[in-house]
Each structure stands twice: as structure tokens, then as C-alpha cells.
Scaffold this motif. Structure first.
Motif, PDB file in Angstrom:
ATOM      1  N   ILE A   1       0.855  -1.187   0.000  1.00  0.00           N
ATOM      2  CA  ILE A   1       0.000   0.000   0.000  1.00  0.00           C
ATOM      3  C   ILE A   1       0.893   1.240   0.000  1.00  0.00           C
ATOM      4  O   ILE A   1       1.669   1.450   0.930  1.00  0.00           O
ATOM      5  CB  ILE A   1      -0.922   0.028   1.236  1.00  0.00           C
ATOM      6  CG1 ILE A   1      -1.741  -1.260   1.324  1.00  0.00           C
ATOM      7  CG2 ILE A   1      -1.833   1.247   1.190  1.00  0.00           C
ATOM      8  CD1 ILE A   1      -2.464  -1.422   2.645  1.00  0.00           C
ATOM      9  N   ARG A   2       0.801   2.062  -1.041  1.00  0.00           N
ATOM     10  CA  ARG A   2       1.572   3.296  -1.124  1.00  0.00           C
ATOM     11  C   ARG A   2       0.763   4.439  -0.529  1.00  0.00           C
ATOM     12  O   ARG A   2      -0.398   4.632  -0.885  1.00  0.00           O
ATOM     13  CB  ARG A   2       1.920   3.621  -2.581  1.00  0.00           C
ATOM     14  CG  ARG A   2       2.840   2.622  -3.240  1.00  0.00           C
ATOM     15  CD  ARG A   2       3.142   3.017  -4.685  1.00  0.00           C
ATOM     16  NE  ARG A   2       3.818   4.309  -4.738  1.00  0.00           N
ATOM     17  CZ  ARG A   2       3.365   5.357  -5.419  1.00  0.00           C
ATOM     18  NH1 ARG A   2       2.213   5.289  -6.065  1.00  0.00           N
ATOM     19  NH2 ARG A   2       4.052   6.491  -5.434  1.00  0.00           N
ATOM     20  N   VAL A   3       1.385   5.188   0.392  1.00  0.00           N
ATOM     21  CA  VAL A   3       0.731   6.350   0.991  1.00  0.00           C
ATOM     22  C   VAL A   3       1.641   7.561   0.819  1.00  0.00           C
ATOM     23  O   VAL A   3       2.824   7.434   0.499  1.00  0.00           O
ATOM     24  CB  VAL A   3       0.424   6.117   2.490  1.00  0.00           C
ATOM     25  CG1 VAL A   3      -0.511   4.932   2.667  1.00  0.00           C
ATOM     26  CG2 VAL A   3       1.707   5.916   3.287  1.00  0.00           C
ATOM     27  N   THR A   4       1.083   8.732   1.031  1.00  0.00           N
ATOM     28  CA  THR A   4       1.855   9.961   0.915  1.00  0.00           C
ATOM     29  C   THR A   4       2.935  10.002   1.991  1.00  0.00           C
ATOM     30  O   THR A   4       2.624   9.817   3.179  1.00  0.00           O
ATOM     31  CB  THR A   4       0.941  11.184   1.076  1.00  0.00           C
ATOM     32  OG1 THR A   4      -0.137  11.084   0.131  1.00  0.00           O
ATOM     33  CG2 THR A   4       1.707  12.478   0.842  1.00  0.00           C
ATOM     34  N   PRO A   5       4.191  10.243   1.647  1.00  0.00           N
ATOM     35  CA  PRO A   5       5.234  10.355   2.677  1.00  0.00           C
ATOM     36  C   PRO A   5       4.859  11.420   3.701  1.00  0.00           C
ATOM     37  O   PRO A   5       4.469  12.539   3.324  1.00  0.00           O
ATOM     38  CB  PRO A   5       6.477  10.760   1.880  1.00  0.00           C
ATOM     39  CG  PRO A   5       6.221  10.264   0.491  1.00  0.00           C
ATOM     40  CD  PRO A   5       4.730  10.391   0.288  1.00  0.00           C
ATOM     41  N   PRO A   6       4.933  11.135   4.980  1.00  0.00           N
ATOM     42  CA  PRO A   6       4.511  12.105   6.000  1.00  0.00           C
ATOM     43  C   PRO A   6       5.240  13.444   5.911  1.00  0.00           C
ATOM     44  O   PRO A   6       4.685  14.478   6.294  1.00  0.00           O
ATOM     45  CB  PRO A   6       4.824  11.387   7.313  1.00  0.00           C
ATOM     46  CG  PRO A   6       4.729   9.933   6.968  1.00  0.00           C
ATOM     47  CD  PRO A   6       5.268   9.824   5.578  1.00  0.00           C
ATOM     48  N   SER A   7       6.469  13.445   5.407  1.00  0.00           N
ATOM     49  CA  SER A   7       7.225  14.696   5.326  1.00  0.00           C
ATOM     50  C   SER A   7       6.771  15.586   4.172  1.00  0.00           C
ATOM     51  O   SER A   7       7.055  16.793   4.167  1.00  0.00           O
ATOM     52  CB  SER A   7       8.716  14.392   5.150  1.00  0.00           C
ATOM     53  OG  SER A   7       8.930  13.663   3.940  1.00  0.00           O
TER      54      SER A   7
END
Length: 463
Positions: free
Chosen positions: A407-413
Motif C-alpha cells: 500500500i503506497r501512501v503519501t510520505p509524511p514529510s
């Protein structure tokens, strides 16, 4: 032999036209698998009789579905649910903030075929005005008027997508010179890219569950004046479905932000790409501060990412500078994109797709809130992204654990303007890209990961 559908006729809730409500109900049940690909839909007369509506209403509803590619007619046999192409296997993408796909390949090809029959070299073989032809600007102005904003086409510029419009707006208001932009402490990653490329500094402003806080903005502008930085009067803000936190401003908050900007003679760049989801009585900032607000919108979030047509509304005092900034980056608005926009606005495709995007986004937001519950930030306006607030180390661990499960998610940074320890952080989940089945599976997996972390702080690390 194809079987008739055992679908129970219904109309979607709402106060829209009956044809639109019937089309919405069928589209939703097709998306949820309640009507299978290849199923034959009820005959026009039968459906009209069962729902006690006019025959013409059924015909219009079926036409709306056919325009989106959800159904196909077979001469002498009836209307059938289209069979979608097989989806390629691979990671589930919750990283890219794309709208749900409400137009299928067959419908797109049909649109392009109709476009091919209309296009000729007399228009395609010459340059058009950099801001778009008067006809296309007028069409965009009418489209925006449906979504709460009325303005003359002369104040409107067409661009190669909303990101391009945003870059032109920043260049217009800064004169192309490095400066400082005030924005939320968590903000759209695209403005961070623009600022970095142009040498601008982003100054974080505190936000809450309605977005940017007026008191914090007022303090930041007072501090800039006290410290001898009078040029620091540019505000970038997303009032509806803020990216990444999904917060939306109330009318009172919009009026307060506009008032603070006026008190400090500050200029606002309003990013309203998610304005399609705003309530009809919720004014954009540019309606409250028309002389100091540059307004950015587009069609990629409300219709399809491939339709790279952005819109930039400019106050009269900024028109000349905006025209210069636009010409520096593009000779003219995308010709084929403008022609496709024209076709979709004329034949009703745009309206049908936009309504479907809204309905599907509401369903996906409700699904995410049901599966993730208390972990989702408050969100008054449904859209196609949600926000899970949490400390940055935890968000980064969760992102790594999700990646291990495909599952690819937006990098928190990515959205962080303020990267000091303890600064606001979290995880954005984009709901529009995957199929409903893939989205449900991915959200269930993330819900389990979050619950594991709640009960076992080492759970992510052990993956």
C-alpha cells in the motif's frame, strides 16, 4: 445468453432531477457490484412503470450512463452494463490524490472520436491567445459560475492545469523575486515544490479543524511588519478540503481570513481545486476579497487528471503582471485539452462526471470513516482524501508498514512546512485511485496496523 439484472429499481436520495437520481443509483450499484458487468438493465418502459416516472426520464438516465461508458446499448436487445477491462495487479496507490475514475475507456474513445470529426487545421494550425480563446474562457466562466463563482471571462486565464495556474499566480504576486509565502504548517506539496524552485520561503501559520487560524495569520503579518519585512504579505490558502488535512472553512472563518488580509493589505492566492465539493452557499475567498485574491481552479480534480485545463481568476490590478507571467511559461492553453473541455461542457459529459465524482467521493469518505473511525480527523466536507493526525515518527512507521503490505501512501514529510520536533504531522490517505474492492482491502489493512500500534508500540518495527 446474458441474464437480465435482478436489480431492485430505486432513485438516489436528493433533490436533483429524476434522471440524474436514477443514473446516480444505477452508477452506485454498478460500482458496488450489485449489478454485474454484462447484466441487462430493465427495459425503458418497464423501469418507468416500476418507478412511476416518465419514459423520457429513463431515456435520459440511460444516456447519462452511456456517456460515462458504464452501459452499452445493443440494437434490438436492450441496455447492458459495460464489462470493464481487467485491472493490472500491483501496489494499491493511496498516495496520488486523483478523483475516482467515473469515465471509462470506451466513453473516452467515443469522446475523442467525436472530437476528431470536428477538428480541422484552420484552428489547430495556428496560435491562440496565451490565456485561451474568448469562447473557451467564457465556457470556463460559466462552468465556475455553477460552483459559486461568477466573474467576467476577461478576468479569467486558462492554463495547463491548476498546478500551472498556481505557479503563474505566485510569479504574478511576487514579481518573480524570492520572497516569503504564508501558508498552513501542513500544506499542499505542490506549493512547496513551486516555492523551492523559485527561491521562496514558506512561513508556517497555525491551523485547526477549519484550516488557517485568523489570529495566527494576524500575528504572523504583525511580526513581519515589526521585523522590517513589509514585503511578506502573500498568503496561500486552501479553504475547501485543505490538502492534506481535509479541513474546510466555515463562512465566518473565510470572512475572518479575508478581513485579516485586508487589514494588512496582503494578497491571497486561493487554491480551490476541491471547490466542487463545497456547499453551494459557501463563497470562495475571491468573492469576499475580489481585489486582493487570485483564484486557482481546474478540471483535473472534478473530472479527470488527464484533462489538464486550469483556471486562474485575477483581480484587474494584477492582469498585466499575470499575462506576463503566463506568457513566460506557456505560449497558449493546450489546444486539444480546450477542445475536449468544450465538447464535454456542451454535451453534458462534464456535468454527469462531476456529479458522479461527488457521489462516489461521499461513499468512499464514508467507507474510510467507518473502517478507521476515531483515527480520522474531523471532516465536514466529503472528498477523496482523509487525514490521520499523529506524531511524525508514528506516521513514518505506519507508512513503512503499509508499504510492506503493498500500500503506497503519501510520505509524511511531503506536506510539512514546519519540520520542528512536535510540529503537526500525520498521514494523508488518497481514496480516489483504487477500485472499491482494492480500497476496502487497503483501508482494512491500515486499520489493523493502526490498532496494532495502539496496543503494541513495537508493532510497526517488527514488520
Amino acid at each position: 445468453m446474458r441474464r437480465p439484472s435482478d436489480w431492485t429499481p430505486r432513485l438516489a436520495a436528493g433533490d436533483g432531477a429524476l434522471a440524474e437520481r436514477l443514473a446516480a443509483a444505477l452508477a452506485d450499484d454498478i460500482a458496488r457490484g450489485r449489478i454485474a458487468p454484462g447484466d441487462r438493465l430493465p427495459a425503458h418502459r418497464d423501469l418507468a412503470w416500476r418507478l412511476e416516472i416518465g419514459l423520457g426520464t429513463v431515456t435520459r438516465a440511460y444516456a447519462l450512463l452511456e456517456r460515462r461508458g458504464l452501459v452499452v446499448p445493443e440494437r434490438g436487445r436492450g441496455m447492458f452494463v459495460a464489462v470493464p477491462p481487467a485491472q493490472p495487479a500491483g501496489p494499491v496507490d493511496l498516495c496520488v490524490n486523483t478523483p475516482p475514475r467515473m469515465l471509462d475507456t470506451q466513453a473516452l474513445r467515443a469522446s475523442l472520436a467525436r472530437l476528431a470529426a470536428r477538428i480541422d487545421m484552420s484552428g489547430f494550425g495556428s496560435y491562440t491567445p496565451s490565456a485561451g480563446t474568448p469562447q473557451h474562457r467564457a465556457m470556463m466562466a460559466r462552468w465556475l459560475a455553477r460552483d459559486r463563482l461568477e466573474l467576467p471571462p476577461s478576468r479569467l486565464m486558462l492554463t495547463s492545469g491548476a498546478q500551472h495556474a498556481l505557479a503563474v499566480a505566485i510569479a504574478t504576486t511576487t514579481g518573480g523575486r524570492p520572497g516569503t509565502i504564508l501558508t498552513e504548517s501542513l500544506t499542499y506539496p505542490g506549493i512547496i515544490t513551486i516555492a523551492r524552485h523559485a527561491g521562496h520561503r514558506l512561513q508556517p501559520v497555525m491551523a485547526d479543524d477549519q484550516g488557517m487560524c485568523p489570529d495566527a495569520l494576524d500575528r504572523a503579518l504583525h511580526t513581519a511588519l515589526r521585523d522590517g519585512r513589509p514585503g511578506q504579505r502573500l498568503i496561500y490558502v486552501t479553504p475547501t478540503l485543505h490538502n492534506p488535512t481535509a479541513a474546510s472553512m466555515s463562512r465566518a472563518r473565510r470572512e475572518a481570513i479575508s478581513g485579516v488580509a485586508a487589514a494588512h493589505d496582503a494578497v491571497i492566492v486561493e487554491d480551490d481545486v476541491y471547490g466542487v465539493f463545497a456547499a453551494g452557499d459557501m463563497p470562495p475567498l475571491t468573492a469576499l476579497a475580489p481585489d486582493r485574491c487570485l483564484y486557482v481552479s481546474g478540471l483535473s480534480k472534478s473530472l479527470s487528471p488527464g484533462l489538464r485545463i486550469g483556471a486562474l481568476a485575477v483581480p484587474p490590478a494584477f492582469l498585466e503582471a499575470a499575462a506576463d507571467a503566463l506568457a513566460a511559461g506557456a505560449t497558449m492553453a493546450p489546444p486539444l485539452g480546450c477542445l475536449l473541455m468544450e465538447s464535454w461542457l456542451e454535451d453534458g459529459t462534464a456535468e454527469a462526471v462531476e456529479q458522479a465524482v461527488r457521489a462516489e467521493s461521499r461513499a468512499r469518505t464514508a467507507l474510510a470513516r467507518r473502517l478507521l473511525g476515531k483515527h480520522v480527523a474531523p471532516q465536514e466536507t466529503p472528498g477523496f482524501h482523509i487525514w490521520l493526525p499523529m506524531p511524525r515518527p508514528r506516521a513514518e512507521a505506519l507508512a513503512m508498514a503499509a508499504a510492506a503490505r503493498g500500500i503506497r501512501v503519501t510520505p509524511p514529510s511531503a506536506p510539512m512546512v514546519d519540520d520542528r520536533p512536535g510540529a503537526p504531522a500525520g498521514l494523508r490517505l488518497c481514496l480516489g485511485g483504487p477500485s472499491p474492492e482494492a480500497l476496502t482491502t487497503a483501508l482494512n489493512d491500515i486499520a489493523r496496523l493502526v490498532e496494532e500500534r495502539d496496543t503494541d508500540p513495537a508493532a510497526y518495527v517488527a514488520i
